[in-house]
Design a protein around this motif. Structure first.
Motif, mmCIF file in Angstrom:
data_model
loop_
_atom_site.group_PDB
_atom_site.id
_atom_site.type_symbol
_atom_site.label_atom_id
_atom_site.label_comp_id
_atom_site.label_asym_id
_atom_site.label_seq_id
_atom_site.Cartn_x
_atom_site.Cartn_y
_atom_site.Cartn_z
ATOM 1 N N GLY A 35 0.824 -1.212 0.000
ATOM 2 C CA GLY A 35 0.000 0.000 0.000
ATOM 3 C C GLY A 35 0.853 1.255 0.000
ATOM 4 N N GLU A 54 8.728 3.634 7.720
ATOM 5 C CA GLU A 54 8.387 2.226 7.955
ATOM 6 C C GLU A 54 8.958 1.784 9.296
ATOM 7 O OE1 GLU A 54 6.597 -0.467 6.830
ATOM 8 O OE2 GLU A 54 7.591 -1.429 8.538
ATOM 9 N N GLY A 63 2.475 -7.451 6.534
ATOM 10 C CA GLY A 63 1.436 -8.137 5.755
ATOM 11 C C GLY A 63 1.932 -8.490 4.364
ATOM 12 N N SER A 64 2.761 -7.620 3.793
ATOM 13 C CA SER A 64 3.266 -7.827 2.423
ATOM 14 C C SER A 64 4.537 -8.671 2.398
ATOM 15 C CB SER A 64 3.560 -6.470 1.768
ATOM 16 O OG SER A 64 2.449 -5.616 1.845
ATOM 17 N N LEU A 70 0.523 -14.174 -4.882
ATOM 18 C CA LEU A 70 -0.280 -14.496 -6.067
ATOM 19 C C LEU A 70 -0.865 -13.213 -6.644
ATOM 20 C CD1 LEU A 70 -1.370 -17.030 -7.593
ATOM 21 C CD2 LEU A 70 -3.458 -16.770 -6.247
ATOM 22 N N VAL A 188 6.102 5.764 13.617
ATOM 23 C CA VAL A 188 5.427 7.034 13.898
ATOM 24 C C VAL A 188 4.466 6.792 15.051
ATOM 25 C CG1 VAL A 188 3.899 8.814 12.985
ATOM 26 C CG2 VAL A 188 5.621 7.758 11.498
ATOM 27 N N GLY A 378 -7.148 -6.190 2.557
ATOM 28 C CA GLY A 378 -7.665 -7.554 2.667
ATOM 29 C C GLY A 378 -6.710 -8.591 2.104
ATOM 30 N N GLN A 383 -3.097 -6.829 -6.046
ATOM 31 C CA GLN A 383 -3.880 -6.491 -7.233
ATOM 32 C C GLN A 383 -4.481 -5.095 -7.140
ATOM 33 O OE1 GLN A 383 -5.670 -10.417 -6.417
ATOM 34 N NE2 GLN A 383 -3.529 -10.003 -5.999
HETATM 35 C C1 LIG Z 1 -0.902 -15.283 4.704
HETATM 36 C C2 LIG Z 1 -1.248 -14.215 3.721
HETATM 37 C C3 LIG Z 1 -1.200 -14.493 2.364
HETATM 38 C C4 LIG Z 1 -1.518 -13.506 1.426
HETATM 39 N N1 LIG Z 1 -1.420 -13.801 0.096
HETATM 40 C C5 LIG Z 1 -1.677 -12.819 -0.810
HETATM 41 C C6 LIG Z 1 -1.497 -13.062 -2.193
HETATM 42 O O1 LIG Z 1 -1.053 -14.145 -2.588
HETATM 43 N N2 LIG Z 1 -1.801 -12.063 -3.071
HETATM 44 C C7 LIG Z 1 -2.270 -10.837 -2.637
HETATM 45 O O2 LIG Z 1 -2.539 -9.949 -3.459
HETATM 46 N N3 LIG Z 1 -2.431 -10.585 -1.325
HETATM 47 C C8 LIG Z 1 -2.143 -11.540 -0.417
HETATM 48 N N4 LIG Z 1 -2.307 -11.285 0.910
HETATM 49 C C9 LIG Z 1 -2.816 -9.963 1.306
HETATM 50 C C10 LIG Z 1 -1.737 -8.915 1.168
HETATM 51 O O3 LIG Z 1 -0.571 -9.412 1.740
HETATM 52 C C11 LIG Z 1 -2.208 -7.618 1.827
HETATM 53 O O4 LIG Z 1 -3.378 -7.176 1.175
HETATM 54 C C12 LIG Z 1 -1.153 -6.529 1.724
HETATM 55 O O5 LIG Z 1 0.104 -7.006 2.089
HETATM 56 C C13 LIG Z 1 -1.498 -5.338 2.596
HETATM 57 O O6 LIG Z 1 -0.518 -4.371 2.373
HETATM 58 P P1 LIG Z 1 -0.415 -3.086 3.290
HETATM 59 O O7 LIG Z 1 0.653 -2.238 2.706
HETATM 60 O O8 LIG Z 1 -1.758 -2.489 3.496
HETATM 61 O O9 LIG Z 1 0.030 -3.637 4.730
HETATM 62 P P2 LIG Z 1 1.464 -4.143 5.224
HETATM 63 O O10 LIG Z 1 2.180 -4.883 4.182
HETATM 64 O O11 LIG Z 1 1.235 -4.823 6.525
HETATM 65 O O12 LIG Z 1 2.265 -2.795 5.447
HETATM 66 C C14 LIG Z 1 1.971 -1.913 6.496
HETATM 67 C C15 LIG Z 1 3.287 -1.427 7.052
HETATM 68 O O13 LIG Z 1 3.041 -0.358 7.958
HETATM 69 C C16 LIG Z 1 4.035 -0.406 8.951
HETATM 70 N N5 LIG Z 1 3.553 0.356 10.098
HETATM 71 C C17 LIG Z 1 2.491 0.076 10.898
HETATM 72 N N6 LIG Z 1 2.361 1.035 11.836
HETATM 73 C C18 LIG Z 1 3.349 1.936 11.608
HETATM 74 C C19 LIG Z 1 3.729 3.146 12.253
HETATM 75 N N7 LIG Z 1 3.066 3.618 13.320
HETATM 76 N N8 LIG Z 1 4.806 3.821 11.774
HETATM 77 C C20 LIG Z 1 5.498 3.354 10.692
HETATM 78 N N9 LIG Z 1 5.167 2.203 10.053
HETATM 79 C C21 LIG Z 1 4.110 1.513 10.503
HETATM 80 C C22 LIG Z 1 4.202 -1.892 9.232
HETATM 81 O O14 LIG Z 1 5.467 -2.162 9.798
HETATM 82 C C23 LIG Z 1 4.029 -2.494 7.838
HETATM 83 O O15 LIG Z 1 5.266 -2.750 7.208
HETATM 84 C C24 LIG Z 1 -1.947 -12.234 1.867
HETATM 85 C C25 LIG Z 1 -1.986 -11.941 3.231
HETATM 86 C C26 LIG Z 1 -1.622 -12.915 4.161
HETATM 87 C C27 LIG Z 1 -1.634 -12.570 5.623
#
Ligand SMILES: Cc1cc2nc3c(=O)[nH]c(=O)nc-3n(C[C@H](O)[C@H](O)[C@H](O)COP(=O)(O)OP(=O)(O)OC[C@H]3O[C@@H](n4cnc5c(N)ncnc54)[C@H](O)[C@@H]3O)c2cc1C
Length: 438
Positions: A35, A54, A63-64, A70, A188, A378, A383
């Motif tokens: 994201g 980060e 999460g990522s 996939l 943060v 989610g 994607q």
């Molecule tokens: C087991 C599993 C399998 C998955 N498989 C797939 C797949 O195959 N294909 C797919 O498209 N999606 C998949 N997903 C979903 C996908 O991983 C998530 O939709 C996506 O990673 C979310 O990204 P994000 O950036 O919102 O969150 P994250 O990747 O969690 O990033 C958020 C970041 O914010 C940071 N953060 C939080 N609070 C703070 C703060 N106060 N200050 C600074 N940094 C902070 C965290 O350290 C983290 O690195 C899967 C999820 C799981 C759990």
């Protein structure tokens, strides 16, 4: 002809109005997953400076952080905003990822969505006929062709997505963040308005950055980061299972309710498949979600054996590891993408929305100046993040919105508030009570 009752702000109702563009200066992006890096990428290409903050030691670790993600579309045969957003997001993400170094993709393009029963075969046939997309994008294949394409035996064939595949998140996220400032190991703890911008502070209260705008992209930490918005967010724990790759395993990724990736080489140099993923609500569970659980490996293997018994028998291997993560979920399965509303002022401004007065009778939506969100990705963040990020970047810069007004409304961070306010007071009271129990 312009009627008095027509919304005017790019086709939007006043409660979903465009944000005021952020003043000049850096944009702080909180979170370095798919994201946050997608937002930084969209801002950089729009000519804005983005600084990713980060908390973890590197990008794509939370999460990522899976080693293979996939990347397969969620397509529906109807023209509803949900389906149109996912189709557009899929094409946009492909376009963006294919412009990055080829290594952001794991080897072997093409994904098979195996049909699990006769009803799903019929659904897949209907989808292909309704979409009328080129066969290179998606087509129905029988069991013989499915085996030839993927190396995976399936009882009923499936949908073949020729341009789908698996991504390498630890190369993809840094590639998206290239050209942006990235500060890792920076959590943060607080951020507050200062002048016409924001000051962000660490745990000790020391200033980290002065920014013109802030984007919340903190994954599962989002509910704690801005509780005032009261988004109906959930957390779901997922676990994937690593299996040793073998000649008999599939050459391409296969989905079947769960998914089995194409073989890839992990950080330790082992050729493996990732099999996933479990899905367990976790918001109120006190136990630690991080440890990998043998019983969850067993659940992943059982699902594979249930739907693809021949493939499971061919692999026949014991797990050699795994990984757990948290997803940030939301009831309507659409990301939150756009300006953050000032919840208290919003409820006052639109208190009588259930009366259905002319849109022009309402004031413009009150937003928190310079605060934006990209979250609730989610199970499909890889994607949906790039297009949702373009929506956020357009709000920050004032550029034309890249999606139709009804899709922007379906992504809008105030949409749950609006749905609630459109209900009569008695129903709202019941909803409030339910919320307390959430
Ligand atoms: C087991 C599993 C399998 C998955 N498989 C797939 C797949 O195959 N294909 C797919 O498209 N999606 C998949 N997903 C979903 C996908 O991983 C998530 O939709 C996506 O990673 C979310 O990204 P994000 O950036 O919102 O969150 P994250 O990747 O969690 O990033 C958020 C970041 O914010 C940071 N953060 C939080 N609070 C703070 C703060 N106060 N200050 C600074 N940094 C902070 C965290 O350290 C983290 O690195 C899967 C999820 C799981 C759990």
């Amino acid at each position: 002809m312009v009627s008095d009752d027509m919304p005017t702000d790019g086709g939007r109702m006043p409660w979903f109005r465009r944000a005021d563009p952020a003043p000049a200066g850096p944009v702080a992006v909180l979170g370095g997953g798919i994201g946050g890096t997608a937002v930084a990428d969209a801002l950089r290409r729009a000519g804005r400076e983005a600084v990713i903050l980060e908390a973890g030691p590197a990008l794509a670790r939370d999460g990522s952080g899976n080693p293979s993600a996939l990347m397969k579309p969620r397509l529906t045969p109807d023209g509803h905003p949900y389906g149109r957003f996912h189709a557009q997001a899929w094409l946009h993400a492909l376009h963006r990822y294919d412009a990055l170094p080829a290594a952001v993709w794991r080897e072997g393009r093409g994904v098979l969505a195996a049909a699990r029963d006769a009803a799903e075969v019929a659904e897949q046939e209907h989808l292909v006929a309704a979409l009328r997309w080129p066969a290179e994008e998606v087509r129905r294949v029988d069991a013989v062709e499915a085996l030839a394409l993927s190396g995976c035996p399936t009882p009923l064939g499936g949908l073949w997505f020729g341009r789908a595949g698996c991504l390498h998140p630890q190369l993809l996220c840094p590639a998206l963040a290239a050209g942006c400032e990235v500060r890792t190991g920076v959590r943060v703890a607080a951020f507050a308005r200062a002048g016409d911008g924001w000051v962000l502070r660490d745990d000790g209260g020391a200033p980290i950055l002065e920014a013109a705008a802030v984007v919340l992209a903190a994954g599962a930490a989002l509910p704690e980061l801005w509780p005032a918005a009261d988004w109906p967010l959930g957390k779901s724990r997922g676990q994937i299972t690593f299996l040793p790759a073998s000649e008999a395993g599939p050459r391409r990724a296969v989905s079947f309710g769960g998914y089995l990736t194409a073989p890839f080489t992990d950080e330790d140099g082992r050729p493996i498949h990732a099999l996933g993923a479990t899905y367990d609500r976790w918001r109120h569970r006190p136990d630690d979600w991080r440890p990998v659980r043998p019983e969850d490996h067993a659940r992943n293997l059982a699902l594979l054996a249930e739907h693809l018994p021949d493939a499971a028998a061919r692999l026949g291997a014991e797990p050699i590891g795994g990984r757990a993560g948290l997803r940030c979920t939301i009831p309507d399965h659409m990301p939150l993408a756009g300006p953050v509303h000032d919840a208290a002022a919003f409820r006052t401004a639109f208190a009588d929305l259930h009366h259905g007065r002319r849109p022009q009778a309402y004031p413009p939506a009150p937003y928190v100046p310079g605060l934006f969100v990209l979250g609730a990705l989610g199970s499909r963040g890889f994607q949906t993040a790039p297009l949702a990020a373009e929506v956020v970047a357009a709000e920050i810069t004032g550029a034309p919105c890249p999606v139709d007004a009804d899709i922007a409304a379906a992504l809008h961070p105030a949409r749950f508030e609006v749905r609630h306010l459109k209900h009569p007071p008695q129903r709202r009271a019941v909803e409030e009570k339910k919320k307390q129990k959430r």
